[in-house]
Structure formats: structure tokens, C-alpha cells
Design a protein around this motif. Structure first.
Motif, PDB file in Angstrom:
ATOM      1  N   ASN A   2       0.839  -1.187   0.000  1.00  0.00           N
ATOM      2  CA  ASN A   2       0.000   0.000   0.000  1.00  0.00           C
ATOM      3  C   ASN A   2       0.886   1.253   0.000  1.00  0.00           C
ATOM      4  OD1 ASN A   2      -1.264   2.244   1.375  1.00  0.00           O
ATOM      5  ND2 ASN A   2      -2.928   0.864   1.944  1.00  0.00           N
ATOM      6  N   LEU A 117       7.360  -7.493   2.200  1.00  0.00           N
ATOM      7  CA  LEU A 117       5.986  -7.074   1.916  1.00  0.00           C
ATOM      8  C   LEU A 117       5.700  -7.092   0.423  1.00  0.00           C
ATOM      9  CD1 LEU A 117       5.559  -4.088   4.394  1.00  0.00           C
ATOM     10  CD2 LEU A 117       4.671  -6.421   4.645  1.00  0.00           C
ATOM     11  N   PRO A 123      -1.900  -8.715  -1.095  1.00  0.00           N
ATOM     12  CA  PRO A 123      -1.829  -8.046   0.212  1.00  0.00           C
ATOM     13  C   PRO A 123      -3.152  -8.051   0.992  1.00  0.00           C
ATOM     14  CG  PRO A 123      -0.800  -6.693  -1.479  1.00  0.00           C
ATOM     15  CD  PRO A 123      -1.490  -7.823  -2.180  1.00  0.00           C
ATOM     16  N   SER A 124      -4.277  -8.284   0.320  1.00  0.00           N
ATOM     17  CA  SER A 124      -5.564  -8.303   1.037  1.00  0.00           C
ATOM     18  C   SER A 124      -5.596  -9.424   2.079  1.00  0.00           C
ATOM     19  CB  SER A 124      -6.739  -8.436   0.059  1.00  0.00           C
ATOM     20  OG  SER A 124      -6.726  -9.715  -0.548  1.00  0.00           O
ATOM     21  N   LEU A 126      -3.520  -9.913   4.265  1.00  0.00           N
ATOM     22  CA  LEU A 126      -3.041  -9.349   5.530  1.00  0.00           C
ATOM     23  C   LEU A 126      -4.193  -8.874   6.424  1.00  0.00           C
ATOM     24  CD1 LEU A 126       0.022  -7.308   4.230  1.00  0.00           C
ATOM     25  CD2 LEU A 126       0.087  -9.460   5.512  1.00  0.00           C
ATOM     26  N   ALA A 127      -5.332  -8.547   5.821  1.00  0.00           N
ATOM     27  CA  ALA A 127      -6.499  -8.126   6.607  1.00  0.00           C
ATOM     28  C   ALA A 127      -7.299  -9.336   7.096  1.00  0.00           C
ATOM     29  CB  ALA A 127      -7.396  -7.213   5.776  1.00  0.00           C
ATOM     30  N   ASN A 142      -2.250  -6.726   8.643  1.00  0.00           N
ATOM     31  CA  ASN A 142      -2.002  -5.413   8.042  1.00  0.00           C
ATOM     32  C   ASN A 142      -1.763  -4.355   9.120  1.00  0.00           C
ATOM     33  OD1 ASN A 142      -4.697  -5.301   8.852  1.00  0.00           O
ATOM     34  ND2 ASN A 142      -5.444  -4.485   6.901  1.00  0.00           N
ATOM     35  N   GLN A 143      -2.316  -4.551  10.318  1.00  0.00           N
ATOM     36  CA  GLN A 143      -2.022  -3.612  11.402  1.00  0.00           C
ATOM     37  C   GLN A 143      -0.626  -3.844  11.981  1.00  0.00           C
ATOM     38  OE1 GLN A 143      -5.819  -3.438  13.893  1.00  0.00           O
ATOM     39  NE2 GLN A 143      -5.215  -1.297  13.549  1.00  0.00           N
ATOM     40  N   GLU A 146       1.389  -1.672   9.825  1.00  0.00           N
ATOM     41  CA  GLU A 146       1.222  -0.273  10.220  1.00  0.00           C
ATOM     42  C   GLU A 146       1.964   0.023  11.526  1.00  0.00           C
ATOM     43  OE1 GLU A 146      -2.986   0.788  10.387  1.00  0.00           O
ATOM     44  OE2 GLU A 146      -3.347  -0.559   8.702  1.00  0.00           O
TER      45      GLU A 146
END
Length: 170
Positions: A2, A117, A123-124, A126-127, A142-143, A146
Motif C-alpha cells: 500500500n 511485503l 496483500p488483502s 493481511l487483513a 495489516n495492522q 502499520e
């Protein structure tokens, strides 16, 4: 990866390097007191943390039973009034580091993190998968990504405090 996350990682790392690049090696390794970390150790901790996040995200991605978790307020990690002991595997070495060594370690760890990464095909995912954070509970992967820059921001504030304590001119 992202673009927003990539930009945050770059901005935070640039801010970190700005805080340390003009320090002498002695200042980098000076400790406010015997129970505190030096700026070098804070930076070493950040590289160890980045490497551990790669391992945990890679492991969690392989787990078939990893469940989706609710997003949490991960910005709580930036609150320096809450002291959090570092897990043993991210406690920095007592070694003497030069500014150049630390910058190279930071560059190397960030390069490995972003390369990792970039290799994630979708990458979706990761959620959709999570891993338990020691203080926040189950966090979507995904957090965790972050969290790298938020954690680094926390430690930039710590570095500023150390610089003030050891009387580094700004």
C-alpha cells in the motif's frame, strides 16, 4: 505494498535518521542512566523488531486456522506515558555502535521488511489473518505492518528525550 503505508514507513525512517545522523558515536552510545537504553540501543531495538515482524507475519500467513481479527487502536503504542518492557528477543545489544553502523543496520532492516511485503502476492490476505500482540491482543496482519512506523515514532520521541538528557544541541 500500500502506497500510504510505504510513505509512512519512509517518512518515519527519514525522521529517525535526521535525529541521529549528526550525533557523534559517543553521543549515540551515551545512556541517560544505567537502566536506560542509549540511542544506539533504541535503533538496534527497531531493527530487531522489524526482523521479528517479518518472521511473525510470514508464520501467520502460513497458518490455515489464522482468523480475521477486529482492527484495534494501534496508536496507543505511541503513548510514551505507558512503559512497555521489550520482549527478550528485541532487547538490543550492549555493543558500541557507530552512527554509520546504525544507519546501515536501519537501511538493511527496512530493505528486508519492504522486500518481504512486496513479495506478498495478494496483500488483502493481511487483513484476513491475525497474530496475537502481547499488549493489544489479536491484531490483523495489516495492522502489524502499520505498527512498524507507529512503534518507530514512539522511539523517535524516546530518542529526543535521550538527546535532551545527554545535552545534544539541536
Amino acid at each position: 505494498m500500500n502506497q500510504l503505508i510505504n510513505d509512512q514507513l519512509c517518512e518515519t525512517r527519514n525522521n529517525l535518521v535526521e535525529e541521529i545522523k549528526l550525533l557523534s558515536d559517543t553521543q549515540l552510545n551515551a545512556k541517560p542512566d544505567a537502566n536506560s537504553w542509549s540511542i544506539a540501543q533504541v535503533c538496534h531495538h527497531l531493527t530487531l523488531t522489524e526482523a521479528s515482524f517479518i518472521r511473525l507475519i510470514a508464520w501467520a500467513l502460513k497458518q490455515e486456522d489464522s482468523k480475521q481479527a477486529e482492527r484495534k487502536n494501534i496508536h496507543l503504542i505511541a503513548d510514551r506515558t505507558k512503559k512497555v518492557p521489550a520482549p527478550e528477543f528485541v532487547v538490543p545489544a550492549e555493543d558500541f555502535f557507530t552512527v554509520q553502523q546504525i544507519i546501515e543496520l536501519l537501511d538493511e532492516s527496512r530493505g528486508k521488511f519492504t522486500a518481504f511485503l512486496d513479495k506478498i502476492e495478494d496483500p488483502s490476505i493481511l487483513a484476513e489473518k491475525s497474530y496475537k500482540h502481547p499488549f493489544l491482543g489479536d491484531l490483523p496482519l495489516n495492522q502489524w505492518v502499520e505498527l512498524v512506523s507507529i512503534h518507530e515514532q514512539r522511539h523517535i520521541e524516546q530518542i529526543k528525550e535521550i538527546k535532551a538528557f545527554i545535552k545534544v544541541e539541536h
